[in-house]
Scaffold this motif. Structure first.
Motif, PDB file in Angstrom:
ATOM      1  N   GLU A  80      -6.973   3.739  -4.906  1.00 32.82           N
ATOM      2  CA  GLU A  80      -6.873   3.311  -6.401  1.00 32.82           C
ATOM      3  C   GLU A  80      -5.239   2.843  -6.793  1.00 32.82           C
ATOM      4  N   ALA A  81      -4.669   3.777  -5.984  1.00 37.76           N
ATOM      5  CA  ALA A  81      -2.857   3.776  -6.250  1.00 37.76           C
ATOM      6  C   ALA A  81      -2.911   2.404  -5.537  1.00 37.76           C
ATOM      7  N   LEU A  82      -3.363   1.559  -4.644  1.00 37.29           N
ATOM      8  CA  LEU A  82      -3.161   0.697  -3.694  1.00 37.29           C
ATOM      9  C   LEU A  82      -3.699  -0.741  -5.026  1.00 37.29           C
ATOM     10  N   CYS A 137      13.308   5.698  -9.614  1.00 38.56           N
ATOM     11  CA  CYS A 137      14.523   4.806  -9.285  1.00 38.56           C
ATOM     12  C   CYS A 137      13.291   3.452  -9.555  1.00 38.56           C
ATOM     13  N   GLY A 138      12.356   3.671 -10.488  1.00 38.35           N
ATOM     14  CA  GLY A 138      11.876   1.583 -10.576  1.00 38.35           C
ATOM     15  C   GLY A 138      10.708   1.963 -10.448  1.00 38.35           C
ATOM     16  N   GLY A 139       9.998   1.225 -10.220  1.00 40.51           N
ATOM     17  CA  GLY A 139       7.989   1.140  -9.873  1.00 40.51           C
ATOM     18  C   GLY A 139       7.093   2.360 -10.220  1.00 40.51           C
ATOM     19  N   TRP A 140       6.612   1.580  -9.988  1.00 43.73           N
ATOM     20  CA  TRP A 140       5.068   3.328 -10.200  1.00 43.73           C
ATOM     21  C   TRP A 140       4.719   4.291  -8.409  1.00 43.73           C
ATOM     22  N   GLN A 141       4.299   5.102  -9.279  1.00 46.40           N
ATOM     23  CA  GLN A 141       4.403   6.111  -8.310  1.00 46.40           C
ATOM     24  C   GLN A 141       3.053   7.170  -8.781  1.00 46.40           C
ATOM     25  N   VAL A 155       2.143   7.408  -3.530  1.00 47.03           N
ATOM     26  CA  VAL A 155       2.910   6.681  -3.068  1.00 47.03           C
ATOM     27  C   VAL A 155       2.976   5.770  -4.308  1.00 47.03           C
ATOM     28  N   ALA A 156       4.171   4.572  -3.663  1.00 51.19           N
ATOM     29  CA  ALA A 156       4.871   4.508  -4.486  1.00 51.19           C
ATOM     30  C   ALA A 156       4.946   3.168  -4.628  1.00 51.19           C
ATOM     31  N   ASP A 157       5.547   2.336  -5.829  1.00 52.77           N
ATOM     32  CA  ASP A 157       6.310   0.753  -5.025  1.00 52.77           C
ATOM     33  C   ASP A 157       7.615   0.812  -6.172  1.00 52.77           C
ATOM     34  N   ASP A 158       7.502  -0.626  -5.726  1.00 45.39           N
ATOM     35  CA  ASP A 158       9.235  -1.087  -6.206  1.00 45.39           C
ATOM     36  C   ASP A 158       9.115  -2.278  -7.042  1.00 45.39           C
ATOM     37  N   GLY A 159       7.898  -2.271  -7.676  1.00 45.59           N
ATOM     38  CA  GLY A 159       7.888  -3.374  -8.831  1.00 45.59           C
ATOM     39  C   GLY A 159       7.930  -2.974 -10.065  1.00 45.59           C
ATOM     40  N   ASP A 160       7.698  -4.039 -11.030  1.00 43.91           N
ATOM     41  CA  ASP A 160       8.893  -3.489 -12.291  1.00 43.91           C
ATOM     42  C   ASP A 160       7.719  -1.708 -13.311  1.00 43.91           C
ATOM     43  N   GLY A 161       6.362  -1.899 -12.740  1.00 42.20           N
ATOM     44  CA  GLY A 161       5.464  -0.941 -13.003  1.00 42.20           C
ATOM     45  C   GLY A 161       4.641  -1.341 -14.606  1.00 42.20           C
ATOM     46  N   GLY A 162       5.152  -2.196 -14.220  1.00 41.56           N
ATOM     47  CA  GLY A 162       3.894  -3.263 -15.514  1.00 41.56           C
ATOM     48  C   GLY A 162       4.373  -2.423 -16.655  1.00 41.56           C
ATOM     49  N   PRO A 163       4.014  -3.255 -17.677  1.00 43.33           N
ATOM     50  CA  PRO A 163       3.441  -3.356 -19.283  1.00 43.33           C
ATOM     51  C   PRO A 163       3.070  -1.965 -19.669  1.00 43.33           C
ATOM     52  N   PRO A 164       3.966  -0.809 -20.960  1.00 46.01           N
ATOM     53  CA  PRO A 164       3.113  -0.085 -20.966  1.00 46.01           C
ATOM     54  C   PRO A 164       1.277  -0.060 -21.133  1.00 46.01           C
ATOM     55  N   ALA A 207       6.333  -6.562  -6.115  1.00 46.26           N
ATOM     56  CA  ALA A 207       6.809  -5.303  -5.724  1.00 46.26           C
ATOM     57  C   ALA A 207       6.604  -6.306  -3.847  1.00 46.26           C
ATOM     58  N   GLY A 208       8.078  -5.418  -3.622  1.00 39.10           N
ATOM     59  CA  GLY A 208       8.702  -5.636  -2.156  1.00 39.10           C
ATOM     60  C   GLY A 208       8.232  -4.708  -1.707  1.00 39.10           C
ATOM     61  N   GLY A 209       7.458  -4.291  -1.604  1.00 33.73           N
ATOM     62  CA  GLY A 209       7.110  -3.162  -0.844  1.00 33.73           C
ATOM     63  C   GLY A 209       6.599  -1.807  -1.119  1.00 33.73           C
ATOM     64  N   VAL A 210       5.503  -1.390  -0.642  1.00 36.30           N
ATOM     65  CA  VAL A 210       4.737   0.456  -0.834  1.00 36.30           C
ATOM     66  C   VAL A 210       4.833   1.305   0.055  1.00 36.30           C
ATOM     67  N   THR A 211       5.244   2.557  -0.046  1.00 37.66           N
ATOM     68  CA  THR A 211       5.539   3.813   0.614  1.00 37.66           C
ATOM     69  C   THR A 211       3.905   4.661   0.194  1.00 37.66           C
ATOM     70  N   VAL A 212       3.046   5.072   1.516  1.00 36.69           N
ATOM     71  CA  VAL A 212       2.232   6.074   1.336  1.00 36.69           C
ATOM     72  C   VAL A 212       2.850   7.029   2.014  1.00 36.69           C
ATOM     73  N   THR A 213       3.025   7.977   1.576  1.00 37.77           N
ATOM     74  CA  THR A 213       2.950   9.440   2.605  1.00 37.77           C
ATOM     75  C   THR A 213       1.990  10.715   2.094  1.00 37.77           C
ATOM     76  N   VAL A 214       1.339  10.722   3.001  1.00 31.38           N
ATOM     77  CA  VAL A 214       0.500  11.838   3.014  1.00 31.38           C
ATOM     78  C   VAL A 214       0.859  12.694   3.891  1.00 31.38           C
ATOM     79  N   SER A 215       1.250  14.051   3.671  1.00 33.62           N
ATOM     80  CA  SER A 215       1.829  15.387   4.300  1.00 33.62           C
ATOM     81  C   SER A 215       1.114  16.403   3.335  1.00 33.62           C
ATOM     82  N   GLU A 216       1.011  17.899   4.717  1.00 37.35           N
ATOM     83  CA  GLU A 216       0.630  19.502   4.268  1.00 37.35           C
ATOM     84  C   GLU A 216       1.639  19.669   3.833  1.00 37.35           C
TER      85      GLU A 216
END
Length: 376
Positions: free
Chosen positions: A289-291, A357-361, A319-328, A301-310
């Motif tokens: 859903e995040a993607l 640092c911007g984007g949406w996560q 899941v974080a992107d470096d886009g503008d996050g979109g309007p409210p 967005a220039g890139g997306v980071t997907v980190t899954v850890s235990e």
């Protein structure tokens, strides 16, 4: 089952009518037992026919008992309502109490109490009148209480069924949104890209159309898996089980996303296959859903980071992107609601919003059961 119950009730009423008749014949003599036996038989017949119309049957039984009370008082007969009539009235009052509207229940119960009380007042000094009235009063109370208890059980059962149906509808909605929306979003994005490519280099447009065809085939297969999940009653359909994909398919999900979206930096733990199926499915859905939201609302967005850890007995997915996050409000649809429901149902938490640092996560944490609990 109802037929068997009616047979038992009929046998009980016949026994009570016969026993009362014998007792009255022995103490009163003559044919004094006949009026009470007739009243008990008629009231019992109404009780046996109650399922054809509970209120009508109750009114008929109460009318018979009321006439018997008046006749007993006027002619000096044994006190009414007799034991057989009392049992029949208890069944009739209880039957109405179980299913009828509150006003009807109140009217029938009050009428039954009035008939029983009238029987005690019309023959206050007759032999055995106190015992007969007490039995009738206890029978009336038992009918009201039993009907009320069954009504409460029915209400709880209906509430449980409604809750199951509501949960099932939510599950269906989540499955359809998660599976269908993800694939359809990919098709739309590729179609938009194909239009741009066709204008600049028509020869390369065929590659985009091939991607759209592949995405459409994947969407169709996903929909079939969802339908299989909904139709699978015993959990034996492998096609149905495939819809609840776990972290082992996150890499495939990311590769499919990168066809239409920005590059993804993926980090997965080495021991993800130990997670319970429900945790793995929830992690997969959060990433999916995040993607999907990135493709919809952060196409630049220039890139997306997907980190899954235990860590410390919990699975964390970010899941974080470096886009503008979109309007409210652009991320306030059903997707985030569905993600949050899945995660919170497993005792976890989920946050979605602008990144530091911007984007949406999207950040979710799901607790893992203890090793002993997993073994059980």
């Amino acid at each position: 089952m109802r037929f068997v119950g009616n047979i038992g009730l009929g046998a009980l009423l016949a026994t009570v009518v016969a026993g009362t008749a014998v007792a009255i014949a022995a103490s009163w003599g003559g044919a004094y037992f006949l009026p009470g036996a007739l009243a008990g038989t008629l009231a019992g017949a109404a009780a046996l026919l109650r399922l054809r119309g509970r209120v009508r049957a109750a009114v008929a039984g109460l009318a018979v008992a009321a006439v018997a009370v008046v006749a007993a008082g006027a002619a000096g007969l044994p006190a009414e309502p007799g034991p057989a009539s009392a049992v029949a009235l208890a069944v009739l009052v209880g039957s109405v109490t179980r299913v009828a509207p509150a006003r009807v229940v109140a009217a029938v119960a009050t009428a039954g109490l009035a008939v029983v009380a009238a029987g005690g007042f019309t023959r206050p000094g007759s032999s055995g009148a106190f015992a007969v009235t007490t039995f009738a009063l206890l029978a009336w109370a038992g009918g009201v209480l039993t009907g009320g208890a069954l009504r409460l059980l029915d209400a709880r059962r209906l509430a449980a069924v409604a809750a199951v149906r509501r949960d099932e509808r939510l599950t269906i909605a989540r499955e359809l949104h998660d599976v269908v929306a993800h694939h359809v979003t990919g098709i739309v994005v590729q179609a938009q890209a194909a239009q741009l490519v066709a204008r600049k280099d028509p020869a390369k447009a065929g590659e985009s159309f091939a991607g759209i065809e592949a995405a459409g085939a994947e969407a169709l297969a996903a929909v079939r898996r969802v339908v299989g999940l909904l139709r699978d009653d015993d959990g034996t359909d492998p096609g149905a089980r495939a819809v609840s994909t776990g972290p082992e398919r996150i890499a495939d999900l990311v590769r499919r996303f990168e066809r239409v979206g920005p590059p993804v930096h993926l980090q997965l733990p080495p021991d993800e296959d130990r997670w319970p199926a429900e945790v793995a499915a929830a992690v997969h859905r959060v990433v999916q859903e995040a993607l999907t939201n990135v493709a919809r609302h952060a196409a630049h967005a220039g890139g997306v980071t997907v980190t899954v850890s235990e860590v410390d007995g919990a699975v964390t997915v970010l899941v974080a992107d470096d886009g503008d996050g979109g309007p409210p409000g652009v991320h306030s649809g059903y997707g985030i609601v569905g993600m949050r429901e899945r995660v919170e149902a497993l005792g976890g938490t989920l946050r979605a919003g602008p990144g530091p640092c911007g984007g949406w996560q999207v950040h979710g944490t799901l607790p893992l059961p203890a090793a002993g609990a997993r073994a059980r």
